[in-house]
Design a protein around this motif. Structure first.
Motif, mmCIF file in Angstrom:
data_model
loop_
_atom_site.group_PDB
_atom_site.id
_atom_site.type_symbol
_atom_site.label_atom_id
_atom_site.label_comp_id
_atom_site.label_asym_id
_atom_site.label_seq_id
_atom_site.Cartn_x
_atom_site.Cartn_y
_atom_site.Cartn_z
ATOM 1 N N GLY A 189 8.830 -11.207 9.188
ATOM 2 C CA GLY A 189 7.908 -11.678 10.210
ATOM 3 C C GLY A 189 7.832 -10.645 11.318
ATOM 4 N N CYS A 190 6.690 -10.538 11.988
ATOM 5 C CA CYS A 190 6.562 -9.568 13.087
ATOM 6 C C CYS A 190 5.691 -10.143 14.193
ATOM 7 N N LYS A 191 5.826 -9.567 15.388
ATOM 8 C CA LYS A 191 5.093 -10.064 16.557
ATOM 9 C C LYS A 191 3.618 -9.691 16.522
ATOM 10 N N THR A 192 3.290 -8.571 15.882
ATOM 11 C CA THR A 192 1.901 -8.113 15.881
ATOM 12 C C THR A 192 0.975 -9.111 15.195
ATOM 13 N N PHE A 193 1.456 -9.741 14.129
ATOM 14 C CA PHE A 193 0.611 -10.665 13.361
ATOM 15 C C PHE A 193 1.164 -12.096 13.303
ATOM 16 N N ASN A 194 2.351 -12.300 13.859
ATOM 17 C CA ASN A 194 2.974 -13.630 13.846
ATOM 18 C C ASN A 194 2.980 -14.222 12.433
ATOM 19 N N ASN A 195 3.394 -13.412 11.484
ATOM 20 C CA ASN A 195 3.375 -13.796 10.066
ATOM 21 C C ASN A 195 4.777 -14.152 9.580
ATOM 22 N N PRO A 196 4.867 -14.971 8.544
ATOM 23 C CA PRO A 196 6.141 -15.128 7.849
ATOM 24 C C PRO A 196 6.324 -13.960 6.894
ATOM 25 N N PRO A 197 7.514 -13.778 6.307
ATOM 26 C CA PRO A 197 7.632 -12.768 5.249
ATOM 27 C C PRO A 197 6.602 -13.041 4.150
ATOM 28 N N LEU A 198 5.990 -11.983 3.633
ATOM 29 C CA LEU A 198 4.891 -12.143 2.683
ATOM 30 C C LEU A 198 5.368 -12.432 1.264
ATOM 31 N N CYS A 199 6.674 -12.328 1.037
ATOM 32 C CA CYS A 199 7.262 -12.827 -0.213
ATOM 33 C C CYS A 199 8.607 -13.459 0.125
ATOM 34 N N PRO A 200 9.020 -14.481 -0.599
ATOM 35 C CA PRO A 200 10.179 -15.283 -0.209
ATOM 36 C C PRO A 200 11.474 -14.496 -0.048
ATOM 37 N N SER A 201 11.696 -13.506 -0.903
ATOM 38 C CA SER A 201 12.972 -12.800 -0.873
ATOM 39 C C SER A 201 13.079 -11.787 0.256
ATOM 40 N N GLY A 202 11.941 -11.367 0.823
ATOM 41 C CA GLY A 202 11.964 -10.333 1.865
ATOM 42 C C GLY A 202 11.927 -8.946 1.274
ATOM 43 N N ASP A 203 12.881 -8.618 0.425
ATOM 44 C CA ASP A 203 12.872 -7.332 -0.293
ATOM 45 C C ASP A 203 12.059 -7.475 -1.582
ATOM 46 N N PHE A 204 11.365 -6.409 -1.964
ATOM 47 C CA PHE A 204 10.575 -6.488 -3.191
ATOM 48 C C PHE A 204 10.517 -5.137 -3.891
ATOM 49 N N GLU A 205 10.264 -5.195 -5.189
ATOM 50 C CA GLU A 205 10.034 -3.999 -5.984
ATOM 51 C C GLU A 205 8.562 -3.963 -6.352
ATOM 52 N N ILE A 206 7.948 -2.811 -6.152
ATOM 53 C CA ILE A 206 6.495 -2.688 -6.320
ATOM 54 C C ILE A 206 6.149 -2.437 -7.787
ATOM 55 N N ARG A 207 5.346 -3.315 -8.349
ATOM 56 C CA ARG A 207 4.822 -3.085 -9.696
ATOM 57 C C ARG A 207 3.569 -2.226 -9.624
ATOM 58 N N VAL A 208 2.658 -2.584 -8.714
ATOM 59 C CA VAL A 208 1.409 -1.833 -8.546
ATOM 60 C C VAL A 208 1.039 -1.804 -7.065
ATOM 61 N N LEU A 209 0.607 -0.637 -6.598
ATOM 62 C CA LEU A 209 -0.030 -0.516 -5.286
ATOM 63 C C LEU A 209 -1.439 0.001 -5.508
ATOM 64 N N GLU A 210 -2.419 -0.700 -4.933
ATOM 65 C CA GLU A 210 -3.814 -0.259 -5.005
ATOM 66 C C GLU A 210 -4.379 -0.149 -3.599
ATOM 67 N N VAL A 211 -5.212 0.852 -3.386
ATOM 68 C CA VAL A 211 -5.883 1.033 -2.094
ATOM 69 C C VAL A 211 -7.371 1.185 -2.349
ATOM 70 N N TYR A 212 -8.165 0.358 -1.667
ATOM 71 C CA TYR A 212 -9.622 0.393 -1.799
ATOM 72 C C TYR A 212 -10.255 0.934 -0.517
ATOM 73 N N GLY A 213 -11.306 1.698 -0.690
ATOM 74 C CA GLY A 213 -12.149 2.109 0.422
ATOM 75 C C GLY A 213 -13.508 1.449 0.270
ATOM 76 N N PHE A 214 -14.470 1.864 1.112
ATOM 77 C CA PHE A 214 -15.800 1.250 1.101
ATOM 78 C C PHE A 214 -16.848 2.350 1.155
ATOM 79 N N VAL A 215 -17.723 2.353 0.173
ATOM 80 C CA VAL A 215 -18.724 3.414 0.033
ATOM 81 C C VAL A 215 -19.738 3.338 1.172
ATOM 82 N N GLY A 216 -19.905 4.461 1.898
ATOM 83 C CA GLY A 216 -20.946 4.542 2.915
ATOM 84 C C GLY A 216 -20.501 4.246 4.323
ATOM 85 N N VAL A 217 -19.254 3.807 4.516
ATOM 86 C CA VAL A 217 -18.783 3.509 5.875
ATOM 87 C C VAL A 217 -18.612 4.801 6.638
#
Length: 583
Positions: free
Chosen positions: A555-583
């Motif tokens: 959790g963090c103050k910037t977004f006031n979020n809970p941990p995004l997965c229950p365990s806190g620590d995670f192993e990455i299977r896939v990371l994808e990054v998308y952009g936007f054409v024409g921006v």
């Protein structure tokens, strides 16, 4: 007429320096008070009534050639310092070259062919001859503030034609009251075609803001000035609120730009433009703060600005005060650039926060039915984009207990959370560990110049979450005015999300109100050669290592979020990054 502008002795001194002064004769016909008039047998240079002559020894001023070399070397900071420190005379020939060169930096339409402007003129009006009949101005022009700055009727007709052509070429401009006054200022120092190219650069600039082009931008800007003033001119604001308890402060700040453009003497305005054409609208912010402080000081010592005289209309009193401003252009700019804590990053945060608040209120006022319709059926990815994403995406493909349309549903959910303007563009996959490998170096090479980006993580436990990142990852290398790299960057448009097993969006906490939440609420993005972080303050919302293999979420103050997965620590299977054409 000459005697009214300068004394006889001053005229003789000024005339003796005549050979060093040149003004483009193409521009001379635009002025009501000519730049050159003949007196006896000598050519005597005179100026508009708003121009002042300061006899005596002048300091050595930098030449255009020196500045041009620095521009070519991309030494923008050196150029900035020169523009701030060199008070060229109002009639200096340098501006006929300097202003076009400064504005050309910002042109996004590179390699504009010679004659482009005149082709546009012919296309809009059917001829390049200047009509003797009045031209109807575009709807984005504020008719009450078409400030001509001593242009003749011919000069005003030229200004009318320029803004018409610009409106035709830039149909996205819907409200821009300052565009006409800036056009008039440009015509004092250059030809019609050069003035148009300058405006095209200012309007099309991607890196800096110069001219607001919509009513939303206009409103966000004056509210940003008001918020900055509440922090940097506290005494002045408190004084105005005390003597005018019935007047809303908003009404005063709605006209802030006219303190400068309609109030200040011409020689002050020209020096401000020297810096404005390089640095952008933040120069006007600074000048506005100085005006407020000076006015407050005069109110306490000058009966002309006593509470009884100004309490009924502070806004009008401010403009009248600016016409008689008691400091020189050099002192005004020195005071403006001496204000501390007014960095570009700080101004940007205030602006984005204000913009988001206005957009959210507008969305709420538009009614829930209309909101649901606009976000569920309009501006969705094209069918081909949807097919491409479903074929390429590993983060949106979840096999556990989900039917075959899960990818499409997740995509639509995510799309509904994006800023409305971004939904007009089509997504494109920039980086995926499945194809490009697990390397932060490769990540930066493929992603860092794109803005915004959508970062999506799928863990080995099939959790799917990520972040909409509003700024370029390249900004990790950007240095502040002191030459130091910023630890965090980004804006309040950044948000977190979770798609599986829970669907939730976690926006920036600053959108919820106007209160100052402190530095820990503005830790949007951070990165270096060893890690990537999104969100901070008593924890990191997303952290990934340099091998893009392991990460953690808190959790963090910037977004006031809970941990995004229950365990806190995670192993990455896939990371994808998308952009936007024409921006």
């Amino acid at each position: 007429m000459v005697g009214k502008v300068l004394g006889i002795r001053e005229l003789e001194q000024f005339s003796s320096r005549r050979s060093s002064i040149y003004v483009d004769p193409e521009c001379e016909k635009f002025f009501e008070l000519p730049l050159f008039i003949a007196a006896s047998s000598n050519d005597i240079t005179t100026k508009c009534q708003c121009w002042q002559f300061s006899p005596g020894k002048e300091p050595a001023l930098r030449s255009f050639t020196e500045i041009q070399q620095l521009l070519q070397q991309n030494k923008k900071r050196d150029v900035k310092n020169i523009l701030r420190e060199n008070s060229w005379p109002i009639n200096s020939p340098i501006r006929s070259q300097l202003w076009p060169a400064l504005c050309a930096q910002h042109l996004t339409k590179q390699n504009i062919v010679d004659g482009f402007y005149w082709e546009m003129v012919h296309q809009v009006f059917g001829t390049t001859e200047l009509s003797e009949k009045p031209i109807m101005l575009p709807a984005f022009v504020d008719a009450t503030h078409c400030l001509p700055y001593h242009l003749t009727s011919t000069g005003r007709a030229v200004a009318d034609r320029i803004v018409n052509v610009l409106g035709y070429d830039c149909p996205d401009i819907t409200y821009s009251p300052v565009l006409y006054p800036i056009t008039s200022l440009l015509l004092h120092f250059m030809s019609e075609e050069e003035a148009y190219l300058c405006l095209a650069g200012l309007v099309g600039s991607k890196e800096k803001t110069f001219i607001n082009q919509t009513k939303l931008q206009h409103e966000v800007t004056w509210k940003t000035v008001m918020q900055i003033a509440k922090k940097h001119t506290k005494s002045a604001i408190a004084y105005f609120q005390r003597i005018c308890p019935g007047q809303k402060l908003e009404r005063v700040f709605m006209d802030w730009c006219w303190w400068i453009l309609a109030g200040l003497p011409f020689q002050h305005l020209v020096r401000i433009m020297d810096c404005f054409f390089h640095e952008g609208i933040k120069v006007l912010y600074r000048v506005a703060l100085v005006i407020l402080n000076l006015f407050h000081k005069e109110c306490q010592s000058n009966n002309e600005w006593s509470p009884d005289n100004i309490k009924n209309d502070i806004g009008n009193a401010l403009i009248k005060f600016c016409k008689k401003i008691p400091v020189s252009p050099a002192k005004l700019l020195h005071a403006a650039f001496s204000i501390r804590g007014l960095s570009t990053q700080y101004i940007s945060r205030i602006f984005i926060k204000t913009e988001m608040l206005l957009k959210s209120r507008s969305a709420l006022n538009s009614g829930s039915k209309q909101l649901i319709k606009s976000r569920s059926s309009d501006n969705l990815p094209t069918s081909q984009s949807q097919v491409n994403i479903q074929m390429m995406s590993h983060t949106l493909t979840i096999r556990e207990k989900l039917h075959s349309e899960s990818c499409r549903n997740l995509l639509f959910t995510l799309w509904s959370w994006l800023p409305v303007r971004i939904t007009m563009y089509q997504p494109v996959l920039l980086y995926t560990t499945e194809e490009h490998g697990c390397s932060l170096t490769t990540f930066y090479v493929r992603v860092e110049q794109h803005e915004p980006t959508l970062l999506m993580i799928k863990t080995c436990n099939n959790e799917v979450f990520g972040a909409y990142c509003s700024s370029r990852w390249f900004e990790r290398n950007v240095k502040d005015d002191k030459g130091q790299r910023q630890a965090y960057f980004g804006t309040g448009e950044t948000f977190l999300f979770s798609l599986y097993p829970e669907r939730a969006k976690y926006p920036w906490v600053g959108i919820e109100g106007d209160r100052d939440l402190g530095h820990s609420s503005e830790l949007f993005m951070a990165a270096d050669s060893k890690m990537i972080t999104i969100g901070g303050g008593e924890g990191q919302a997303i952290w990934m290592d340099e091998n893009i293999r392991f990460g953690k979420t808190d959790g963090c103050k910037t977004f006031n979020n809970p941990p995004l997965c229950p365990s806190g620590d995670f192993e990455i299977r896939v990371l994808e990054v998308y952009g936007f054409v024409g921006v």
